[in-house]
Enzyme design. Structure first.
Site, PDB file in Angstrom:
ATOM      1  N   GLU A  15      67.047   8.460  22.226  1.00 39.36           N
ATOM      2  CA  GLU A  15      67.481   8.926  20.912  1.00 39.36           C
ATOM      3  C   GLU A  15      67.987  10.372  20.970  1.00 39.36           C
ATOM      4  O   GLU A  15      68.831  10.778  20.175  1.00 39.36           O
ATOM      5  CB  GLU A  15      66.330   8.787  19.909  1.00 39.36           C
ATOM      6  N   HIS A  64      57.535  -6.243  41.896  1.00 43.38           N
ATOM      7  CA  HIS A  64      57.737  -7.687  41.983  1.00 43.38           C
ATOM      8  C   HIS A  64      58.628  -8.187  40.858  1.00 43.38           C
ATOM      9  O   HIS A  64      58.602  -9.356  40.510  1.00 43.38           O
ATOM     10  CB  HIS A  64      56.390  -8.406  41.946  1.00 43.38           C
ATOM     11  N   LYS A 124      70.550   1.398   8.789  1.00 41.03           N
ATOM     12  CA  LYS A 124      69.581   1.563   7.699  1.00 41.03           C
ATOM     13  C   LYS A 124      70.245   1.272   6.356  1.00 41.03           C
ATOM     14  O   LYS A 124      69.669   0.609   5.493  1.00 41.03           O
ATOM     15  CB  LYS A 124      69.023   2.993   7.690  1.00 41.03           C
TER      16      LYS A 124
END
Lengths: 429, 429
Positions: free
Chosen positions: A270, A291, A402
């Site tokens: 951010e 792995h 938003k």
């Protein structure tokens, strides 16, 4: 916090960073440090985060949590209002359980609330604005669940918020303990404050040691990357990103730092991911991801540097002797010895393939070590932002969504919501 | 499983995939499908994974777990020997608790073992070779903890391994229930087998529905990406990677699929990350990571496509009415409605910024849906491997580090261990 950038040098990685480049970069680090120091002294927006080890008030935090008696803490927040507390809780050995409600998944929220003894649970609700939709929705649901269970939520709720707004009003109306979010500190830089420290204080964590660890990093800040571990990390990551290593895999070799990697991922993404630059943080965990992700880090696209973090000292656990075929070498060794051998083997394995890595070492994974790590990475990030010349403390790209979401929910007229309706579809079913 | 690749088209994303490219690619998909089908029919190495919905034997798995009575299951494995079981356990609503010991962190292993009632715990130890150092070390430690607690581990241990080796011998010596790892199936492709299904069977999960979901995806495989959701996903991801989108952020909008994203990350990284190609999987979670990673996905380096996964149907939870200022629009809405609005807003927000995404929808997050998702992503990955022309089922780059670690631990003479000693250092402390 000690940083080893040897495996980022061009004698190891291709492309890597030359010593001459580091020298040149050091001039820019000096300039950046001057700006950072001025910002810190002036408590300018964002830079004020670096003053938190001095400005945080552990006594006020302790006083706010003292009246609350609980076995479980539910932190209600999202992004920077949740990740700091989750990191502190998952790293330190607290005497309460801490859960985070940082999503609005109905199945999860319901399951979590159903699993708690609400009469022994406290809520810490965190939102700077007091209007974050996810946080307020979850808080309304949690409060109703307490009501339904016959528990007085006003006796068990702590608030951290700005000086005005919904949550502030609510705190005043119901006489809730309320802490101020620190001024001029974006959420992702607020771990060392009233945002994340109440979880530690409630659970008997060593808040003073956490702040002391942060202070020791603060004291190391200087005008040279060769003298400042945090700047060495930030400047080297920046130089690697400029050379095409646009992913930074954060890979602590300690389970209790798994959430720290998530915290780092927000900080790095951010703060630096704007205007087409930055570095995508990939969350990993050693040795487990050897792995899973190591094949790619070593042999996939040449775009990922790896940050390897470990403590020098761990509580240890011997591996029992065994007569299992081919495994006798494990007997007499310890789990910690195995983990450290894997750490070094992975680091060498990346180097042998010409892939860059940076080693970060702490003395111990404890409150002091975590304070160093949080502060060190914040300073590294701020330095990298200066070098990238981007507005580190803004996050403009999240606003669009938003507004769209709010429009979709009937919270007003927003042009962005119309774009959702006009989606291009090519369905395969 | 339904796939929508509309937002990967070049009318949305820059660069994106044109319809003409999809048509051209479809010819290669037909050829790849022919190879995949031949491999599947011949049960060739790797391709055999796609036969698991037919070859898995739920009755044998049920019979193996039937004698075991437990409240908690401890899966001891690493990588593909752990992630499938963890995904199944975290996605389905099981009536046992499942923990995974898939790291060798002494602090974590000790804390986890101390927290369990070992007399009510079963162990499922999984290793194809029977010599995986991390798995065997953890198993030795867990077995000793049971001994120390006076619990007979031989009555509570289930083994999945190859037809020979340490674990097979151990099972025979102590008469433990033992299941065969499926032949020709690499660990990361083995979720729909004796590797991960015992966790579901022990916890009362619907194994038949899981396999039925996988079968429904198997039946949809055809020679055209326009007819096959899994291939549409694999081919579009490949085409985006070729256009510079070298990161694939897997972002389910369901908390219970968070571990699925980790499973996917292994599948995608270890299968495709070789010879300089592939796509780095970033694990994300909606809506939480909108407040962490979205800024970067939308405005950082143009290297990340986003995969958005959601169920069409969720258990729901209403948000209580509120008189909080500016939030009345939330009252009467539901958490699921909020989450779906955020999903669509994020998708539109990426599109508006010219960043590609692919939408994956399931009917529900349940056993059937998970079976679709696991099988669909495996088929997508195998197709992408064919298009990249790489050896999908190998993982050569992890061997170097294994030899180095073994050498460091005194398990033999390995040249790689010497490289560790010769590390290039540039310390900043």
């Amino acid at each position: 916090m000690e940083i080893d950038i040897g495996n980022a040098l061009d004698s190891v990685a291709t492309p890597g960073v030359s010593r001459a480049t580091l020298e040149r970069l050091d001039g820019r680090v000096a300039d950046a440090h001057a700006r950072i120091e001025a910002g810190l002294d002036g408590r300018d927006h964002g830079y004020a985060a670096l003053a938190l080890p001095e400005t945080a008030d552990p006594d006020a935090i302790q006083a706010a949590v003292d009246p609350i008696d609980c076995e479980t803490l539910l932190v209600v927040g999202i992004g920077g209002s949740a990740l700091g507390a989750a990191t502190v809780a998952d790293t330190l050995d607290l005497d309460i359980e801490v859960h985070t409600l940082d999503n609005v998944d109905p199945a999860h929220t319901r399951e979590l609330l159903d699993s708690l003894d609400l009469s022994r649970t406290a809520i810490h609700v965190v939102s700077r604005s007091g209007t974050t939709a996810e946080t307020l929705a979850n808080f309304l649901v949690a409060r109703e669940a307490m009501d339904a269970a016959g528990v007085d939520w006003t006796e068990r709720t702590l608030v951290t918020t700005g000086q005005a707004g919904n949550l502030r009003n609510l705190a005043e109306r119901h006489d809730l303990p309320a802490l101020d979010v620190p001024t001029g500190v974006p959420g992702r830089f607020s771990a060392l404050s009233t945002v994340a420290l109440p979880a530690a204080a409630l659970g008997g964590g060593d808040v003073e040691a956490l702040l002391a660890g942060a202070r020791s990093e603060a004291e190391s800040l200087s005008g040279s990357l060769f003298e400042t571990p945090a700047y060495a990390y930030g400047a080297t990551s920046y130089a690697l990103a400029q050379r095409g290593w646009r992913v930074n895999a954060m890979m602590p070799y300690a389970e209790s730092l798994e959430t720290f990697a998530e915290w780092f991922a927000q900080l790095w993404a951010e703060s630096l991911g704007k205007e087409g630059v930055g570095q995508l943080p990939a969350r990993a965990l050693g040795a487990t991801d050897q792995h899973s992700q190591l094949q790619l880090y070593r042999a996939g696209p040449r775009n990922a540097m790896v940050t390897l973090v470990r403590p020098r000292d761990r509580p240890d656990l011997p591996i029992p002797e065994t007569d299992l075929e081919g495994l006798s070498y494990l007997g007499g060794a310890s789990l910690g010895g195995l983990l450290d051998a894997e750490f070094e083997a992975t680091e060498a394995s990346l180097a042998a393939a010409g892939r860059p890595s940076i080693r970060v070492e702490l003395e111990r994974v404890d409150a002091h070590g975590l304070g160093e790590l949080l502060y060190g990475m914040e300073a590294a990030c701020i330095l990298a932002g200066e070098l990238f010349s981007i507005p580190t403390f803004e996050q403009p790209a999240v606003e669009w969504g938003k507004r769209a979401a709010r429009g979709l929910l009937g919270g007003g007229e927003f042009e962005e919501a119309r774009a959702v309706e006009e989606k291009t579809r090519l369905l395969i079913d």
